[in-house]
Design a protein around this motif. Sequence first.
Motif, mmCIF file in Angstrom:
data_model
loop_
_atom_site.group_PDB
_atom_site.id
_atom_site.type_symbol
_atom_site.label_atom_id
_atom_site.label_comp_id
_atom_site.label_asym_id
_atom_site.label_seq_id
_atom_site.Cartn_x
_atom_site.Cartn_y
_atom_site.Cartn_z
ATOM 1 N N MET A 1 8.314 10.519 -23.253
ATOM 2 C CA MET A 1 9.644 11.106 -23.058
ATOM 3 C C MET A 1 9.858 12.353 -23.903
ATOM 4 S SD MET A 1 11.051 9.354 -20.750
ATOM 5 C CE MET A 1 12.810 9.675 -20.836
ATOM 6 N N LYS A 2 8.993 12.563 -24.921
ATOM 7 C CA LYS A 2 9.186 13.750 -25.751
ATOM 8 C C LYS A 2 7.859 14.362 -26.193
ATOM 9 C CE LYS A 2 12.448 15.718 -28.879
ATOM 10 N NZ LYS A 2 13.253 15.601 -30.082
ATOM 11 N N ASP B 1 5.935 18.583 -20.190
ATOM 12 C CA ASP B 1 7.222 18.880 -20.799
ATOM 13 C C ASP B 1 8.263 19.091 -19.704
ATOM 14 O OD1 ASP B 1 9.169 19.472 -22.569
ATOM 15 O OD2 ASP B 1 8.450 21.502 -23.047
ATOM 16 N N THR B 2 8.668 17.986 -19.070
ATOM 17 C CA THR B 2 9.634 18.085 -17.964
ATOM 18 C C THR B 2 10.803 17.140 -18.232
ATOM 19 O OG1 THR B 2 8.185 16.501 -16.858
ATOM 20 C CG2 THR B 2 8.094 18.767 -16.084
ATOM 21 N N ARG B 3 11.857 17.295 -17.437
ATOM 22 C CA ARG B 3 13.039 16.463 -17.605
ATOM 23 C C ARG B 3 12.725 15.006 -17.290
ATOM 24 N NH1 ARG B 3 16.384 16.603 -14.032
ATOM 25 N NH2 ARG B 3 15.077 17.737 -12.568
ATOM 26 N N ALA B 4 13.474 14.115 -17.931
ATOM 27 C CA ALA B 4 13.275 12.680 -17.701
ATOM 28 C C ALA B 4 13.408 12.344 -16.217
ATOM 29 C CB ALA B 4 14.274 11.878 -18.522
ATOM 30 N N GLY B 5 14.421 12.930 -15.573
ATOM 31 C CA GLY B 5 14.654 12.626 -14.159
ATOM 32 C C GLY B 5 13.458 12.968 -13.296
ATOM 33 N N ALA B 6 12.827 14.107 -13.586
ATOM 34 C CA ALA B 6 11.663 14.539 -12.808
ATOM 35 C C ALA B 6 10.479 13.598 -13.054
ATOM 36 C CB ALA B 6 11.286 15.966 -13.171
ATOM 37 N N LYS B 7 10.332 13.182 -14.306
ATOM 38 C CA LYS B 7 9.236 12.256 -14.629
ATOM 39 C C LYS B 7 9.375 10.947 -13.848
ATOM 40 C CE LYS B 7 8.577 13.748 -19.477
ATOM 41 N NZ LYS B 7 7.114 13.924 -19.560
#
Length: 437
Positions: A352-353, A383-389
């Motif tokens: 997540m980070k 390094d992408t947004r949580a939603g995209a992951k």
Amino acid sequence: MRLSRYFLPILKETPKEAEIVSHRLMLRAGMIRQQAAGIYSWLPLGLKVLNKVGKIVREEQNRAGAIEVLMPTIQSADLWRESGRYDAYGKEMLRITDRHEREMLFGPTNEEMITEIFRSSVRSYRDLPLNLYHIQWKFRDEVRPRFGVMRGREFLMKDAYSFDVDAEGARRAYQRMFVAYLRTFNRLGMTAIPMQADTGPIGGDMSHEFIILADTGESAVFCDKSLLDLPIPGADTDFDGDLSPIVAAWTGPYAATEEKHDEAAFEAIPEERRVAARGIEVGHIFYFGTKYSEPMGAKVAGPDGQEKPVHMGSYGVGVSRLLGAIIEASHDDAGIIWPDSVAPFDVGLINMKPGDGPTDEAVASIERQLEAAGLEVLTDDADTRAGAKFATMDLIGLPWQLIVGPRGLAAGEVELKRRATGERETLPLESALRRLI
Ligand code: ATP
Ligand code: MG
Ligand code: MG
Ligand code: MG
């Protein structure tokens, strides 16, 4: 595998040309890429699943006593003239001329070639029974290639061919493949129902199509609901023993494709058990006696020294079609839900980070532990947004998602999600690992 180093060309948009959900999802998840009508490249994620499906098909063929070979994709027209099928096959056959003007073809199936191999080396009934199979690309110039890999022009098929001294031996060979198919489709997470199919000029009851019920199926099918709950023969099934009771249990209840459908017999089933549905043909087994051995001179000498043409059967599985069929049977609005047995990776490990030292370290350590236990892990270190992951992981359908972030780690906790049920649970890292390993 780190997502940042992998090749996973996810599509954001829903491809317009895809009419059914499995085709859409295979394109969106970056599994395949169309190169021409009905002809596909297999990208890394798609190839991984294709190989896993192939492996299960292979294991069950081997268990049933079939022996693997590999025949070429290109065949000589002369071979097909011997059986009389060169002219009969029609436009589905892709015909090729080489630089010496020799007529060749891209094989749509291999009865002729396997019969040629057999006749060149087998002479005696003592060498029988024999069943040879391969998993090889086929080409059929389908009038309407569609639905992605479900009806391709180039497609991967497992085809097995059995050789026996007489019809009785051939029946046993047929039963071995029948049982192998029940096991194969079940291990792929599916319920495939054997249905009586047309035997053509030979007649008899020895042709079955294995059908998966799905609204997008191309055939209309009819069966007794009780078939959906029959037990699958175990791994300890004795393939040298008498398999008739298993075959009888599966062929007793009514099941037929449109061509063989008998409305009166269907209506004799209690109404609540009648299933009239659409189906996908994923396998087809067939006894055809001496149809090829006779014209092509594939004979063996019996105990009395007399030579007789061998009795043959052929047994196909649509390996590449199965990927579409599995997805048709197992998906939701968010994407694919792979059965554990064929999932391209077992676990999607989500960082997540990325860039945060302790989180990166924890993720690397978890990855090592899972891989050491033999699990395949796809680590999202992008390094992408949580939603995209989450959307990517849901789309590609790995059975488990393990979500690791700095806040949870501070409390010694991670989040575990089961893709099939959508259940998410926050739990200590050690418990999560125990669950997976
Ligand atoms: P269909 O009725 O779908 O055209 P078929 O009866 O012509 O299939 P078979 O000759 O029985 O096919 O081949 C064995 C298996 O190969 C089929 O059961 C199916 O799973 C698979 N198969 C056949 N044609 C295709 C195709 N065009 N694309 C993908 N798989 C196919
Ligand atoms: Mg066909
Ligand atoms: Mg068919
Ligand atoms: Mg068929």
